[in-house]
Design a protein around this motif. Structure first.
Motif, PDB file in Angstrom:
ATOM      1  N   PHE A   1     -48.945 -78.846  12.285  1.00 57.05           N
ATOM      2  CA  PHE A   1     -49.687 -78.548  13.756  1.00 57.05           C
ATOM      3  C   PHE A   1     -48.878 -78.311  14.773  1.00 57.05           C
ATOM      4  CE2 PHE A   1     -52.593 -80.934  11.011  1.00 57.05           C
ATOM      5  CZ  PHE A   1     -53.991 -80.029  11.044  1.00 57.05           C
ATOM      6  N   ILE A   2     -48.566 -77.055  14.716  1.00 58.09           N
ATOM      7  CA  ILE A   2     -47.306 -76.513  15.418  1.00 58.09           C
ATOM      8  C   ILE A   2     -47.466 -76.740  16.970  1.00 58.09           C
ATOM      9  CG2 ILE A   2     -48.125 -74.080  15.647  1.00 58.09           C
ATOM     10  CD1 ILE A   2     -45.482 -73.016  15.133  1.00 58.09           C
ATOM     11  N   TYR A   3     -48.706 -76.669  17.488  1.00 56.70           N
ATOM     12  CA  TYR A   3     -48.904 -76.863  18.957  1.00 56.70           C
ATOM     13  C   TYR A   3     -48.528 -78.308  19.609  1.00 56.70           C
ATOM     14  CZ  TYR A   3     -50.529 -72.457  17.610  1.00 56.70           C
ATOM     15  OH  TYR A   3     -50.722 -70.990  17.295  1.00 56.70           O
ATOM     16  N   ARG A   4     -48.028 -79.189  18.605  1.00 58.79           N
ATOM     17  CA  ARG A   4     -47.477 -80.432  19.041  1.00 58.79           C
ATOM     18  C   ARG A   4     -46.103 -80.133  19.778  1.00 58.79           C
ATOM     19  NH1 ARG A   4     -48.470 -85.712  15.573  1.00 58.79           N
ATOM     20  NH2 ARG A   4     -50.680 -85.513  15.239  1.00 58.79           N
ATOM     21  N   ARG A   5     -45.484 -78.785  19.335  1.00 58.03           N
ATOM     22  CA  ARG A   5     -44.373 -78.559  19.647  1.00 58.03           C
ATOM     23  C   ARG A   5     -43.931 -77.437  21.117  1.00 58.03           C
ATOM     24  NH1 ARG A   5     -43.438 -82.542  17.961  1.00 58.03           N
ATOM     25  NH2 ARG A   5     -44.374 -82.683  15.689  1.00 58.03           N
ATOM     26  N   CYS A   6     -45.419 -77.425  21.738  1.00 57.05           N
ATOM     27  CA  CYS A   6     -45.412 -76.681  22.897  1.00 57.05           C
ATOM     28  C   CYS A   6     -45.139 -77.778  23.835  1.00 57.05           C
ATOM     29  CB  CYS A   6     -46.789 -76.248  22.684  1.00 57.05           C
ATOM     30  SG  CYS A   6     -47.213 -75.343  24.571  1.00 57.05           S
ATOM     31  N   PRO A   7     -44.019 -77.255  24.826  1.00 55.80           N
ATOM     32  CA  PRO A   7     -43.816 -78.309  25.879  1.00 55.80           C
ATOM     33  C   PRO A   7     -45.045 -78.817  26.713  1.00 55.80           C
ATOM     34  CG  PRO A   7     -42.154 -76.572  25.855  1.00 55.80           C
ATOM     35  CD  PRO A   7     -43.442 -76.211  24.810  1.00 55.80           C
ATOM     36  N   ALA A   8     -45.963 -77.802  27.190  1.00 54.97           N
ATOM     37  CA  ALA A   8     -47.223 -78.130  28.011  1.00 54.97           C
ATOM     38  C   ALA A   8     -48.095 -79.188  27.165  1.00 54.97           C
ATOM     39  CB  ALA A   8     -48.076 -76.727  28.238  1.00 54.97           C
ATOM     40  N   ASN A   9     -48.026 -79.159  25.972  1.00 53.82           N
ATOM     41  CA  ASN A   9     -49.129 -80.077  25.320  1.00 53.82           C
ATOM     42  C   ASN A   9     -48.250 -81.451  25.160  1.00 53.82           C
ATOM     43  OD1 ASN A   9     -50.852 -78.303  24.914  1.00 53.82           O
ATOM     44  ND2 ASN A   9     -50.198 -77.606  22.890  1.00 53.82           N
ATOM     45  N   VAL A  10     -46.820 -81.418  25.124  1.00 51.26           N
ATOM     46  CA  VAL A  10     -46.134 -82.832  25.209  1.00 51.26           C
ATOM     47  C   VAL A  10     -46.264 -83.290  26.548  1.00 51.26           C
ATOM     48  CG1 VAL A  10     -43.954 -83.849  24.780  1.00 51.26           C
ATOM     49  CG2 VAL A  10     -44.420 -81.715  23.483  1.00 51.26           C
TER      50      VAL A  10
ATOM     51  N   ASN B   1     -56.228 -64.334  19.795  1.00 48.68           N
ATOM     52  CA  ASN B   1     -55.777 -65.518  19.369  1.00 48.68           C
ATOM     53  C   ASN B   1     -55.842 -66.451  20.301  1.00 48.68           C
ATOM     54  OD1 ASN B   1     -54.875 -67.512  17.307  1.00 48.68           O
ATOM     55  ND2 ASN B   1     -52.777 -67.024  18.049  1.00 48.68           N
ATOM     56  N   THR B   2     -56.826 -67.043  20.843  1.00 43.73           N
ATOM     57  CA  THR B   2     -56.881 -67.972  22.052  1.00 43.73           C
ATOM     58  C   THR B   2     -57.443 -69.423  21.808  1.00 43.73           C
ATOM     59  OG1 THR B   2     -57.056 -66.207  23.961  1.00 43.73           O
ATOM     60  CG2 THR B   2     -57.837 -68.401  24.494  1.00 43.73           C
ATOM     61  N   GLN B   3     -56.583 -70.315  22.162  1.00 44.67           N
ATOM     62  CA  GLN B   3     -57.157 -71.777  22.228  1.00 44.67           C
ATOM     63  C   GLN B   3     -56.806 -72.537  23.349  1.00 44.67           C
ATOM     64  OE1 GLN B   3     -54.494 -74.338  19.690  1.00 44.67           O
ATOM     65  NE2 GLN B   3     -53.259 -72.818  19.482  1.00 44.67           N
ATOM     66  N   GLY B   4     -57.390 -73.633  23.183  1.00 49.41           N
ATOM     67  CA  GLY B   4     -57.361 -74.483  24.658  1.00 49.41           C
ATOM     68  C   GLY B   4     -58.028 -75.694  24.499  1.00 49.41           C
ATOM     69  N   TYR B   5     -57.819 -76.311  25.660  1.00 38.91           N
ATOM     70  CA  TYR B   5     -58.652 -77.653  25.871  1.00 38.91           C
ATOM     71  C   TYR B   5     -58.766 -77.724  27.332  1.00 38.91           C
ATOM     72  CZ  TYR B   5     -53.952 -79.687  26.031  1.00 38.91           C
ATOM     73  OH  TYR B   5     -52.670 -79.844  26.337  1.00 38.91           O
ATOM     74  N   GLU B   6     -59.826 -78.600  27.396  1.00 36.90           N
ATOM     75  CA  GLU B   6     -59.930 -79.060  28.827  1.00 36.90           C
ATOM     76  C   GLU B   6     -60.383 -80.498  29.039  1.00 36.90           C
ATOM     77  OE1 GLU B   6     -63.329 -77.193  30.618  1.00 36.90           O
ATOM     78  OE2 GLU B   6     -62.186 -75.145  30.288  1.00 36.90           O
TER      79      GLU B   6
ATOM     80  N   GLY C   1     -59.188 -87.635  37.323  1.00 33.33           N
ATOM     81  CA  GLY C   1     -58.481 -86.379  37.096  1.00 33.33           C
ATOM     82  C   GLY C   1     -58.673 -85.600  35.846  1.00 33.33           C
ATOM     83  N   ALA C   2     -58.145 -84.385  35.803  1.00 34.48           N
ATOM     84  CA  ALA C   2     -58.306 -83.663  34.652  1.00 34.48           C
ATOM     85  C   ALA C   2     -56.974 -82.865  34.274  1.00 34.48           C
ATOM     86  CB  ALA C   2     -59.334 -82.716  34.894  1.00 34.48           C
ATOM     87  N   ILE C   3     -56.808 -82.194  32.926  1.00 39.11           N
ATOM     88  CA  ILE C   3     -56.057 -81.287  32.550  1.00 39.11           C
ATOM     89  C   ILE C   3     -56.383 -80.471  31.727  1.00 39.11           C
ATOM     90  CG2 ILE C   3     -53.902 -83.065  32.460  1.00 39.11           C
ATOM     91  CD1 ILE C   3     -54.398 -83.730  29.623  1.00 39.11           C
ATOM     92  N   ARG C   4     -55.934 -79.107  31.556  1.00 43.56           N
ATOM     93  CA  ARG C   4     -56.521 -78.032  30.758  1.00 43.56           C
ATOM     94  C   ARG C   4     -55.118 -77.250  30.423  1.00 43.56           C
ATOM     95  NH1 ARG C   4     -60.162 -74.851  35.354  1.00 43.56           N
ATOM     96  NH2 ARG C   4     -58.369 -73.786  36.456  1.00 43.56           N
ATOM     97  N   TRP C   5     -55.348 -76.492  29.265  1.00 40.95           N
ATOM     98  CA  TRP C   5     -54.145 -75.577  28.546  1.00 40.95           C
ATOM     99  C   TRP C   5     -54.896 -74.813  27.944  1.00 40.95           C
ATOM    100  CZ3 TRP C   5     -53.139 -74.941  23.408  1.00 40.95           C
ATOM    101  CH2 TRP C   5     -51.958 -74.594  23.034  1.00 40.95           C
ATOM    102  N   SER C   6     -54.508 -73.526  27.813  1.00 37.41           N
ATOM    103  CA  SER C   6     -54.829 -72.301  27.214  1.00 37.41           C
ATOM    104  C   SER C   6     -53.374 -71.516  26.746  1.00 37.41           C
ATOM    105  CB  SER C   6     -55.409 -71.179  28.163  1.00 37.41           C
ATOM    106  OG  SER C   6     -55.583 -69.853  27.379  1.00 37.41           O
ATOM    107  N   TYR C   7     -53.665 -71.179  25.193  1.00 35.90           N
ATOM    108  CA  TYR C   7     -52.534 -70.504  24.643  1.00 35.90           C
ATOM    109  C   TYR C   7     -52.200 -69.191  25.145  1.00 35.90           C
ATOM    110  CZ  TYR C   7     -49.919 -69.383  20.686  1.00 35.90           C
ATOM    111  OH  TYR C   7     -48.814 -69.025  19.584  1.00 35.90           O
ATOM    112  N   ASP C   8     -53.306 -68.670  26.246  1.00 37.67           N
ATOM    113  CA  ASP C   8     -52.866 -67.151  26.988  1.00 37.67           C
ATOM    114  C   ASP C   8     -51.845 -67.700  28.166  1.00 37.67           C
ATOM    115  OD1 ASP C   8     -54.664 -65.911  25.245  1.00 37.67           O
ATOM    116  OD2 ASP C   8     -56.343 -66.270  27.018  1.00 37.67           O
ATOM    117  N   GLU C   9     -51.563 -68.801  28.385  1.00 33.04           N
ATOM    118  CA  GLU C   9     -50.557 -69.004  29.564  1.00 33.04           C
ATOM    119  C   GLU C   9     -49.921 -70.482  28.698  1.00 33.04           C
ATOM    120  OE1 GLU C   9     -50.009 -67.771  32.451  1.00 33.04           O
ATOM    121  OE2 GLU C   9     -51.828 -66.394  32.375  1.00 33.04           O
ATOM    122  N   VAL C  10     -49.277 -70.097  27.574  1.00 34.63           N
ATOM    123  CA  VAL C  10     -48.796 -71.082  26.850  1.00 34.63           C
ATOM    124  C   VAL C  10     -47.600 -72.246  27.623  1.00 34.63           C
ATOM    125  CG1 VAL C  10     -47.148 -69.798  25.644  1.00 34.63           C
ATOM    126  CG2 VAL C  10     -48.280 -71.514  24.509  1.00 34.63           C
TER     127      VAL C  10
END
Ligand SMILES: NC(=O)c1ccc[n+]([C@@H]2O[C@H](COP(=O)([O-])OP(=O)(O)OC[C@H]3O[C@@H](n4cnc5c(N)ncnc54)[C@H](O)[C@@H]3O)[C@@H](O)[C@H]2O)c1
Length: 379
Positions: free
Chosen positions: A129-138, A265-270, A276-285
């Motif tokens: 589950f590779i997106y665990r290695r994306c610094p923004a997700n950490v 190939n776009t994924q993300g979450y809100e 407060g809130a956080i959001r991430w998109s693979y387009d701005e990885v």
């Protein structure tokens, strides 16, 4: 730093990506306790020449590749239905296992694989589950762990691609028996990301799934050995929509499809919390967006997470990371885990991936039976 012999199973997109990841572990991370070296690869006959050109010691026999003594670590980059037999054989041969996602094509297989892996202490069981290695997700995970914003109220996740139109030919991703379908392929990432960042898994789900393209052209082998091109029934989900409840009283939704034209190939979450809130998109990885209403001058803050002080910043800050870097970091985390070192961010174990399979099974059951399904129903 000791060398470790790695066998890669499969020479498709993911198998070939390993040629970039493993050799870079020691180059990116001088503190890696192990230098993984690809010493053998299982490939199909038609791929053998290309694999040899990349220096692979090619083996056309999958079980022999797993069982012979040319490796201590097996990396499974095969179509989903083959993960089960490959992983069980690797565990039996007492080899460390890194397996592509989804772990299996059914929750029963995933449970058996998890129990087998856990029965052998000291063996790595890790799922990509590779997106665990994306610094923004950490960083997103740290925000939740440090409780910046309180309880999670509402979640939205999506993972969409655009290659599933009627002109796309049949392949294993459209084959039910091979474990095809968007939910396991794409939705599994979104389910894992919900857990990785927020620590939450859905407690009950209601879902609908659709197959837009009922037949796809593909090669069929006839009884006389001839191969003809003809329509093959497509029975997998081309798209899935899920609404879920969370154990803390919050709610969420998930969508995945291969029919989102223009969305390569776009994924993300809100994730919306009490305060407060956080959001991430693979387009701005490399960025995490953070909304903190207590900051004067309200608005989303766009935080560059590829800089010193953030996870996996192996190079000069601000020199952007991408998929290849995440895969290298995933392999690095595996090396750390084998040596008993604490992870920078947790690896996804077989058990984590089994939990994803439980959610997938609940979603499929909800669609089949047209009802809410509690996760407690799925063992
Ligand atoms: N973690 C991620 O980001 C990510 C991304 C893409 C794919 N994946 C996963 O990686 C795995 C492999 O996906 P891929 O994109 O490399 O697939 P692919 O179709 O490009 O390659 C699959 C490879 O498996 C081997 N193989 C063995 N038996 C086969 C068979 N009967 N039919 C077809 N191939 C066979 C071949 O070497 C083939 O090249 C899947 O489990 C997929 O879900 C994960």
């Amino acid at each position: 730093m000791r060398d470790m012999k790695v066998a890669v199973l499969g020479f498709g997109a993911m198998g070939r990506a390993r040629n970039v990841a493993y050799p870079n572990v020691a180059k990116y991370y001088g503190d890696s306790p192990i230098n993984p070296v690809i010493t053998q690869g299982f490939v199909l006959e038609r791929e053998a020449d290309a694999a040899r050109k990349l220096g692979w010691d090619v083996n056309l026999d999958m079980m022999d590749t797993i069982q012979n003594d040319k490796s201590e670590y097996v990396d499974i980059c095969l179509p989903n239905a083959l993960h089960y037999s490959a992983a069980l054989a690797a565990i039996e041969a007492k080899k460390h296992v890194f397996c592509e996602k989804p772990l299996a094509i059914s929750v029963d297989e995933a449970r058996e694989m998890t129990e087998a892996a856990e029965a052998v202490p000291g063996l790595l069981n890790s799922v990509n589950f590779i997106y665990r290695r994306c610094p923004a997700n950490v960083f997103a995970r740290q925000i939740v762990q440090e409780n910046w914003f309180g309880k999670l109220l509402e979640a939205r996740s999506y993972y969409n691609q655009s290659w599933g139109g009627p002109n796309t030919g049949f392949g294993w991703r459209f084959d039910v028996k091979a474990g095809g379908g968007t939910l396991g392929d794409l939705g599994s990432h979104a389910i894992d990301m919900l857990y990785f960042v927020t620590g939450m898994r859905p407690s009950e789900v209601v879902a609908t799934q659709v197959t837009h393209v009922k037949e796809r052209m593909g090669n069929v082998t006839k009884s006389d050995g001839s191969v003809v091109r003809e329509p093959i029934p497509n029975e997998v989900d081309d798209g899935t929509r899920v609404v879920y409840n969370l154990p803390n009283g919050g709610i969420g939704s998930l969508e995945c499809t291969r029919n989102a034209w223009g969305t390569e190939n776009t994924q993300g979450y809100e994730f919306y919390f009490e305060n407060g809130a956080i959001r991430w998109s693979y387009d701005e990885v490399n960025y995490l967006e953070v909304y903190d209403p207590s900051v004067r001058g309200r608005g989303w803050r766009r935080v560059l997470c590829n800089q010193g002080g953030f996870a996996y910043c192996h190079f000069a800050g601000g020199h952007m990371d991408g998929y290849r870097d995440f895969l290298t970091s995933a392999c690095y985390e595996n090396m750390r885990a084998i040596e008993g070192m604490d992870p920078i961010a947790p690896i996804a174990t077989f058990r984590d991936a089994y939990e994803v399979e439980r959610t997938i099974e609940a979603i499929r059951r909800s669609h089949r039976e047209r009802r809410w399904v509690k996760l407690d129903e799925i063992k």
